[in-house]
Design an enzyme around this catalytic site. Structure first.
Site, PDB file in Angstrom:
ATOM      1  NE  ARG A   1     -50.148 -20.638 -63.505  1.00 37.57           N
ATOM      2  CZ  ARG A   1     -50.383 -19.423 -63.048  1.00 37.57           C
ATOM      3  NH1 ARG A   1     -51.392 -18.716 -63.557  1.00 37.57           N
ATOM      4  NH2 ARG A   1     -49.654 -18.892 -62.093  1.00 37.57           N
TER       5      ARG A   1
ATOM      6  CE1 TYR B   1     -43.105 -24.450 -68.996  1.00 35.39           C
ATOM      7  CE2 TYR B   1     -44.878 -23.635 -67.615  1.00 35.39           C
ATOM      8  CZ  TYR B   1     -43.569 -24.043 -67.768  1.00 35.39           C
ATOM      9  OH  TYR B   1     -42.727 -24.043 -66.691  1.00 35.39           O
TER      10      TYR B   1
ATOM     11  CE  LYS C   1     -51.949 -24.718 -59.988  1.00 32.63           C
ATOM     12  NZ  LYS C   1     -50.706 -24.100 -60.230  1.00 32.63           N
TER      13      LYS C   1
ATOM     14  CG  HIS D   1     -52.612 -22.412 -55.845  1.00 31.41           C
ATOM     15  ND1 HIS D   1     -51.967 -21.232 -56.153  1.00 31.41           N
ATOM     16  CD2 HIS D   1     -51.846 -23.392 -56.378  1.00 31.41           C
ATOM     17  CE1 HIS D   1     -50.862 -21.492 -56.839  1.00 31.41           C
ATOM     18  NE2 HIS D   1     -50.761 -22.794 -56.972  1.00 31.41           N
TER      19      HIS D   1
ATOM     20  CB  SER E   1     -47.695 -19.316 -59.164  1.00 34.52           C
ATOM     21  OG  SER E   1     -49.006 -19.768 -59.394  1.00 34.52           O
TER      22      SER E   1
ATOM     23  CB  CYS F   1     -45.179 -17.663 -53.151  1.00 39.32           C
ATOM     24  SG  CYS F   1     -45.224 -16.230 -54.245  1.00 39.32           S
TER      25      CYS F   1
ATOM     26  CG  ASP G   1     -49.711 -26.502 -57.371  1.00 32.75           C
ATOM     27  OD1 ASP G   1     -49.177 -25.446 -56.972  1.00 32.75           O
ATOM     28  OD2 ASP G   1     -50.364 -26.570 -58.437  1.00 32.75           O
TER      29      ASP G   1
ATOM     30  NE  ARG H   1     -43.366 -24.117 -62.776  1.00 36.69           N
ATOM     31  CZ  ARG H   1     -44.029 -23.821 -61.666  1.00 36.69           C
ATOM     32  NH1 ARG H   1     -44.412 -24.773 -60.844  1.00 36.69           N
ATOM     33  NH2 ARG H   1     -44.324 -22.574 -61.374  1.00 36.69           N
TER      34      ARG H   1
ATOM     35  N   GLY I   1     -35.841 -24.753 -44.405  1.00 34.54           N
ATOM     36  CA  GLY I   1     -35.959 -25.608 -43.218  1.00 34.54           C
ATOM     37  C   GLY I   1     -36.277 -24.819 -41.948  1.00 34.54           C
TER      38      GLY I   1
HETATM   39  P1  GTP Z   1     -45.871 -23.211 -57.898  1.00 32.96           P
HETATM   40  O1  GTP Z   1     -45.448 -24.575 -58.311  1.00 32.96           O
HETATM   41  O2  GTP Z   1     -45.671 -22.190 -58.971  1.00 32.96           O
HETATM   42  O3  GTP Z   1     -47.266 -23.160 -57.384  1.00 32.96           O
HETATM   43  O4  GTP Z   1     -44.814 -22.709 -56.774  1.00 32.96           O
HETATM   44  P2  GTP Z   1     -44.608 -23.065 -55.227  1.00 32.96           P
HETATM   45  O5  GTP Z   1     -45.533 -22.234 -54.394  1.00 32.96           O
HETATM   46  O6  GTP Z   1     -44.627 -24.527 -55.001  1.00 32.96           O
HETATM   47  O7  GTP Z   1     -43.130 -22.482 -54.945  1.00 32.96           O
HETATM   48  P3  GTP Z   1     -41.749 -23.246 -54.698  1.00 32.96           P
HETATM   49  O8  GTP Z   1     -41.738 -24.009 -53.405  1.00 32.96           O
HETATM   50  O9  GTP Z   1     -41.388 -24.007 -55.913  1.00 32.96           O
HETATM   51  O10 GTP Z   1     -40.757 -22.013 -54.519  1.00 32.96           O
HETATM   52  C1  GTP Z   1     -40.602 -21.018 -55.522  1.00 32.96           C
HETATM   53  C2  GTP Z   1     -39.296 -20.289 -55.342  1.00 32.96           C
HETATM   54  O11 GTP Z   1     -39.240 -19.686 -54.050  1.00 32.96           O
HETATM   55  C3  GTP Z   1     -38.090 -21.222 -55.439  1.00 32.96           C
HETATM   56  O12 GTP Z   1     -37.073 -20.593 -56.161  1.00 32.96           O
HETATM   57  C4  GTP Z   1     -37.697 -21.434 -54.010  1.00 32.96           C
HETATM   58  O13 GTP Z   1     -36.320 -21.724 -53.864  1.00 32.96           O
HETATM   59  C5  GTP Z   1     -38.087 -20.108 -53.336  1.00 32.96           C
HETATM   60  N1  GTP Z   1     -38.468 -20.301 -51.917  1.00 32.96           N
HETATM   61  C6  GTP Z   1     -39.257 -21.270 -51.406  1.00 32.96           C
HETATM   62  N2  GTP Z   1     -39.339 -21.190 -50.060  1.00 32.96           N
HETATM   63  C7  GTP Z   1     -38.574 -20.125 -49.701  1.00 32.96           C
HETATM   64  C8  GTP Z   1     -38.252 -19.528 -48.436  1.00 32.96           C
HETATM   65  O14 GTP Z   1     -38.682 -19.948 -47.363  1.00 32.96           O
HETATM   66  N3  GTP Z   1     -37.443 -18.417 -48.476  1.00 32.96           N
HETATM   67  C9  GTP Z   1     -36.942 -17.928 -49.649  1.00 32.96           C
HETATM   68  N4  GTP Z   1     -36.157 -16.849 -49.586  1.00 32.96           N
HETATM   69  N5  GTP Z   1     -37.221 -18.474 -50.852  1.00 32.96           N
HETATM   70  C10 GTP Z   1     -38.020 -19.553 -50.876  1.00 32.96           C
HETATM   71  C1  SPV Z   2     -48.415 -22.469 -60.820  1.00 34.87           C
HETATM   72  O1  SPV Z   2     -48.169 -21.603 -61.665  1.00 34.87           O
HETATM   73  O2  SPV Z   2     -49.030 -22.215 -59.761  1.00 34.87           O
HETATM   74  C2  SPV Z   2     -47.959 -23.857 -61.029  1.00 34.87           C
HETATM   75  C3  SPV Z   2     -47.399 -24.223 -62.330  1.00 34.87           C
HETATM   76  O3  SPV Z   2     -48.102 -24.683 -60.136  1.00 34.87           O
HETATM   77  S1  SPV Z   2     -48.635 -24.444 -63.542  1.00 34.87           S
HETATM   78  O4  SPV Z   2     -48.877 -25.880 -63.663  1.00 34.87           O
HETATM   79  O5  SPV Z   2     -48.119 -23.931 -64.795  1.00 34.87           O
HETATM   80  O6  SPV Z   2     -49.853 -23.795 -63.141  1.00 34.87           O
HETATM   81 MN    MN Z   3     -49.153 -23.740 -58.304  1.00 33.79          MN
END
Ligand code: GTP
Ligand code: SPV
Ligand code: MN
Length: 586
Positions: free
Chosen positions: A69, A197, A206, A226, A248, A250, A275, A366, A491
């Site tokens: 983004r 993208y 979004k 979000h 994002s 996180c 999301d 992704r 987990g």
């Molecule tokens: P968006 O799709 O961008 O909104 O991201 P999201 O909030 O869904 O994040 P996602 O679950 O894809 O995790 C993003 C990154 O953080 C990945 O590389 C995960 O492996 C890592 N991650 C997720 N949960 C944890 C956690 O509990 N601990 C750690 N250390 N890393 C984590």
């Molecule tokens: C984010 O950035 O929070 C996402 C991916 O979930 S995007 O669709 O590019 O916004």
């Molecule tokens: Mn997101």
């Protein structure tokens, strides 16, 4: 094409502006998808992955300058600049229209214009909303087909008289200098140019479901957030639903699909969304959530059988991978995946992998996959009325300051807790990674109006609910002095979820601190987890000196919003500051 005159006229006008070679109305069918895939395989924008291991899976490599983004090129164009607020880039609507229409003039010459009617939210839900995206990208159509409910049924929904958000998209020349994502909330209109993208181009996500929807939600008395949505089933079969907002990249997708540790026999996590959540006060005084999306556009790096087995089982068929690496036998690969790095790897840009040129998969690579394939997908996920939310969780990526978990004292303090979220920036947006910034409710890039008005809106919602959700804050990312994560995460986050559910039921021990209730050392269920007592203490610590400084920064941040900031937020600042001051004085 359609019996809706307004829609037909708009498409006609846009076709005469953009001059496509042909106009195609998407019906969302499998046959249509196959035709699009064939087109993309032919022009090289998709590569077929190994059908023996990854049936019906494809790899897309985006332009190397178009991988995330672009927050600095994203605008909210309201008549009054104050309505967009200091949290948004703003441009006057007339100027923005002029700029975008100049870019759109003739931009689809020699290309097909796809018209995608879509529905955000379950069929037959009073909370679902329609949109129509016009695009010249078959990749966008293929992704929208997974992420939203597109095609004939969505069109019928519009034709039966429901309003729809209009979205215009062209990849243009993918020139970062000629790239803009513009929102016109007062016109229910989105104009995007120059990027193919994710959040820049899949306009249902979004742009519509957060920026435009948050604007509508404010005037109509609900919330567009979000947030992931999950159901936590206890061994007795009772399910508690929670929604969680993390910025994002996180951890939303990971938490939404959590598999509990072995010691948690009989506990299950059910995925409703990963999301976005639309939250509405229900007739029984509870808050109900729907997931407007139908698929996951998830971060690949770090995803493995160890970290997220449900996600790995969801993948591997009918998926589109974007900017991951490719093994010699045609399989997707990324940093952190289970298989070790193979010999002869091709990186995300199609080059032979060379570590000195950066990671093999782009950090924001992704996958796009239907939620229906997820083993933990909840039977309630398509429920028209949504699921009742007992807890709202805010979180961020903070190597220090924020403890593993704490509970807000009440709704007003919960709104403050959300409004004061800070997090380190990630690869999900173009720009420097790892910078701590304020990201209220994880909505900094997505709130379609002035944050001060948004916080005021949040404040009004709690008192309207007879049974408001409890509010929590979590941080999986606290580090020790050597930079190692203190908490195992993934987990093991189940232990925190269980504490949250118990707190919602009026159980589980906690200590009252100025920033809220923190578990005492006996409060968290640590069965089967090898963690040292001093690590746990470090994870749960609320240091008054550190928090005094944090409150300073929060107060300064709120001050950027001037007189529009709700008094209730400032009262929280004062209360916490004075409690911290007495602690420091003691
Ligand atoms: P968006 O799709 O961008 O909104 O991201 P999201 O909030 O869904 O994040 P996602 O679950 O894809 O995790 C993003 C990154 O953080 C990945 O590389 C995960 O492996 C890592 N991650 C997720 N949960 C944890 C956690 O509990 N601990 C750690 N250390 N890393 C984590
Ligand atoms: C984010 O950035 O929070 C996402 C991916 O979930 S995007 O669709 O590019 O916004
Ligand atoms: Mn997101």
């Amino acid at each position: 094409m359609t019996s809706n005159l307004e829609l037909a006229t708009w498409v006609e006008q846009m076709a005469s502006l953009m001059q496509p070679e042909a106009v195609h109305w998407c019906d969302g069918s499998e046959a249509e998808n196959q035709t699009l895939v064939e087109t993309m395989l032919k022009d090289g924008s998709l590569l077929k992955l190994n059908p023996e291991t990854h049936l019906n899976c494809y790899l897309h490599r985006s332009d190397p300058s178009d991988v995330a983004r672009v927050e600095h090129l994203t605008f909210v164009c309201t008549r009054n600049q104050e309505d967009a607020g200091p949290n948004n880039n703003w441009m006057a609507p007339e100027e923005a229209h002029r700029k975008m229409d100049a870019l759109y003039a003739g931009c689809m010459r020699g290309r097909v214009m796809y018209v995608i009617p879509y529905l955000m939210g379950p069929y037959d839900s009073p909370y679902s909303r329609a949109g129509v995206e016009i695009t010249d990208s078959p990749y966008v159509v293929a992704n929208m087909r997974i992420m939203a409910r597109i095609g004939t049924r969505a069109l019928r929904h519009i034709e039966s008289g429901n309003s729809f958000v209009r979205g215009l998209h062209s990849v243009g020349e993918l020139d970062p200098e000629r790239r803009f994502i513009m929102h016109f909330p007062e016109e229910l209109l989105i104009k995007s140019f120059g990027s193919g993208y994710g959040g820049n181009a899949l306009l249902g996500k979004k742009c519509h479901a957060l920026r435009i929807a948050s604007w509508q939600a404010r005037t109509e008395g609900w919330l567009a957030e979000h947030m992931l949505i999950l159901g936590l089933e206890d061994p007795a079969g009772n399910t508690t639903y929670v929604a969680a907002a993390f910025p994002s990249a996180c951890g939303k997708t990971n938490l939404a699909m959590l598999v509990p540790p072995a010691a948690f026999k009989g506990w299950k996590v059910w995925t409703v969304g990963d999301d976005i959540a639309w939250l509405h006060p229900g007739p029984d005084g509870r808050l109900y959530a729907i997931n407007p999306e139908a698929g996951f556009f998830g971060v690949a790096p770090g995803t493995s059988m160890k970290t997220n087995p449900n996600c790995m089982s969801t993948l591997g068929r009918n998926a589109i991978y974007t900017n991951v690496a490719l093994t010699p036998d045609g399989k997707p690969w990324w940093e952190g995946i289970d298989d070790p790095e193979p010999e002869g790897l091709t990186d995300w840009q199609g080059r032979s992998f060379d570590r000195s040129q950066g990671p093999a998969a782009h950090p924001n690579s992704r996958f796009t996959v239907s939620a229906q394939q997820c083993p933990s997908y909840s039977v309630e996920a398509n429920s028209p009325g949504g699921v009742p939310i007992s807890a709202i969780i805010f979180g961020g990526r903070r190597s220090s300051v924020a403890p593993l978990v704490y509970e807000a004292l009440d709704w007003a303090h919960g709104v403050f807790t959300g409004a004061s979220v800070a997090s380190e920036t990630t690869a999900a947006a173009v720009g420097q990674v790892g910078q701590v910034r304020r990201d209220p409710m994880a909505m900094k890039p997505f709130c379609g109006y002035n944050f001060a008005d948004y916080w005021a809106h949040w404040n009004t919602l709690g008192p309207r609910l007879a049974h408001p959700p409890k509010v929590f804050h979590v941080n999986w990312f606290r580090k020790d002095a050597e930079g190692r994560y203190l908490w195992p995460g993934f987990g093991e986050n189940m232990r925190v979820l269980k504490w949250i559910v118990e707190r919602c039921a009026g159980e589980a021990a906690a200590l009252r601190t100025p920033i809220g209730h923190v578990p005492d050392l006996s409060g968290l269920d640590l069965a089967g987890l090898d963690i040292r007592r001093n690590t746990l203490e470090a994870l749960l610590a609320v240091d008054p000196t550190v928090w005094h400084r944090e409150m300073e920064e929060i107060a300064q941040y709120f001050a950027e919003f001037g007189a529009r900031v709700p008094e209730a937020l400032l009262q929280q600042v004062e209360r916490i500051r004075s409690e911290l001051a007495s602690q420091l004085a003691a």
